[in-house]
Design a protein around this motif. Sequence first.
Motif, short mmCIF file in Angstrom:
data_model
loop_
_atom_site.label_atom_id
_atom_site.label_comp_id
_atom_site.label_asym_id
_atom_site.label_seq_id
_atom_site.Cartn_x
_atom_site.Cartn_y
_atom_site.Cartn_z
N CYS A 113 0.65 5.14 -10.23
CA CYS A 113 -0.70 4.57 -10.06
C CYS A 113 -0.92 3.38 -10.99
CB CYS A 113 -1.75 5.65 -10.32
SG CYS A 113 -1.86 6.90 -9.02
N MET A 167 0.08 8.72 -0.64
CA MET A 167 0.77 9.90 -1.14
C MET A 167 0.33 11.14 -0.34
SD MET A 167 2.40 8.39 -3.63
CE MET A 167 3.14 9.80 -4.46
N LYS A 211 0.85 -1.19 0.00
CA LYS A 211 0.00 0.00 0.00
C LYS A 211 0.89 1.25 0.00
CE LYS A 211 -3.75 2.17 2.67
NZ LYS A 211 -4.56 2.10 3.91
N ILE A 212 0.50 2.24 -0.83
CA ILE A 212 1.24 3.50 -0.90
C ILE A 212 0.27 4.64 -0.61
CG2 ILE A 212 2.56 5.07 -2.37
CD1 ILE A 212 3.39 2.64 -4.03
N ARG A 240 -3.14 0.05 -5.43
CA ARG A 240 -2.43 0.13 -4.15
C ARG A 240 -2.22 1.58 -3.69
NH1 ARG A 240 2.64 -4.15 -4.54
NH2 ARG A 240 1.65 -5.72 -5.89
N VAL A 241 -2.47 2.54 -4.56
CA VAL A 241 -2.13 3.94 -4.27
C VAL A 241 -3.35 4.71 -3.79
CG1 VAL A 241 -1.15 6.08 -5.20
CG2 VAL A 241 -0.32 3.87 -6.04
N TYR A 280 -4.41 8.75 -1.80
CA TYR A 280 -3.92 10.10 -1.52
C TYR A 280 -4.48 10.58 -0.19
CZ TYR A 280 -2.17 10.47 -6.31
OH TYR A 280 -1.48 10.28 -7.46
#
Length: 291
Positions: free
Chosen positions: A271, A256, A253-254, A277-278, A280
């Motif tokens: 993305c 931002m 998981k990311i 996984r992205v 914000y």
Amino acid sequence: MEQHSVQVGTQYYRESIYERLRQLQEQEKLPVVLHEYQQGKHWLIDCEFQLEAIEEDRETTKKIHSYYLANAIAETILQHWEKDHIRWLLKSKYKMKREEVVQIFEKALQYLNQESQQWKGYRIHRKASLVNQIVKCIEAQSLFDMEGFLRFRAKDYKEEIHKAVNYVVNEHVIETEYEEFINLLRRFVDSQKPRIHTLHVGITRQGKFNLYNEEGKKITKKYMDDLSFMDTSQELTYEDLLVSALIAVAPRKIVMHIRYEGYKDTLQTICKVFEGRVSYCTESCSICEKI
């Protein structure tokens, strides 16, 4: 009432030209009588125009008739010949397969006929240029051969078509290579064992980034040092380093945290590579405060 005649020869586009002239008869009350003659595979459309009785107006009337006829021929070229020529270019010059031809053909038509701010009036310009050239030919002689005109006289127009097709083909190649590159990176990331489950990425207003773990601890140096094995013969941008770092960590998981308006293409790439996984950060958190 006197007449003047212009003959239009064509092998492939007789129906289109004839239909457009017939519409001009009905809608614009164009005073023309049409006769068709077939000569083998070639068709000849004889256009007999009625002239004004007043002699002084005859030359002006002839010019108007020539314009109407040229307009009908030019529209046929844009609507039919142009499409056939684009398909021929894609198959013959670029040696493309049927699936690619279908895909790029639509893009080429969209490019040639779009009405964006940058290309506003592009189709109108091409048509006006064609009309002017055709009128000159008709005024020089009463027999106009459409395929002959396109083969020998319409050099500038064909160059425009070739440039447009070449541009679209190059764009397609770049897009294809980009998608292949994204798929390669995505497969690589999927095959990697994640070194951390959730990775936070903070991008400052100056465009610099830092990496943080789940607890909000900065771990940039740890993973950037792991990239020291990379080829340093090529100068890497901050964006290249960011993507490389994320691929090396391969998190599940990311999140931002962004304070910078740039890097839009890079963020789009991230993305795509880390599909699903992205996310914000949309509220002020402890990491947002740090950047």
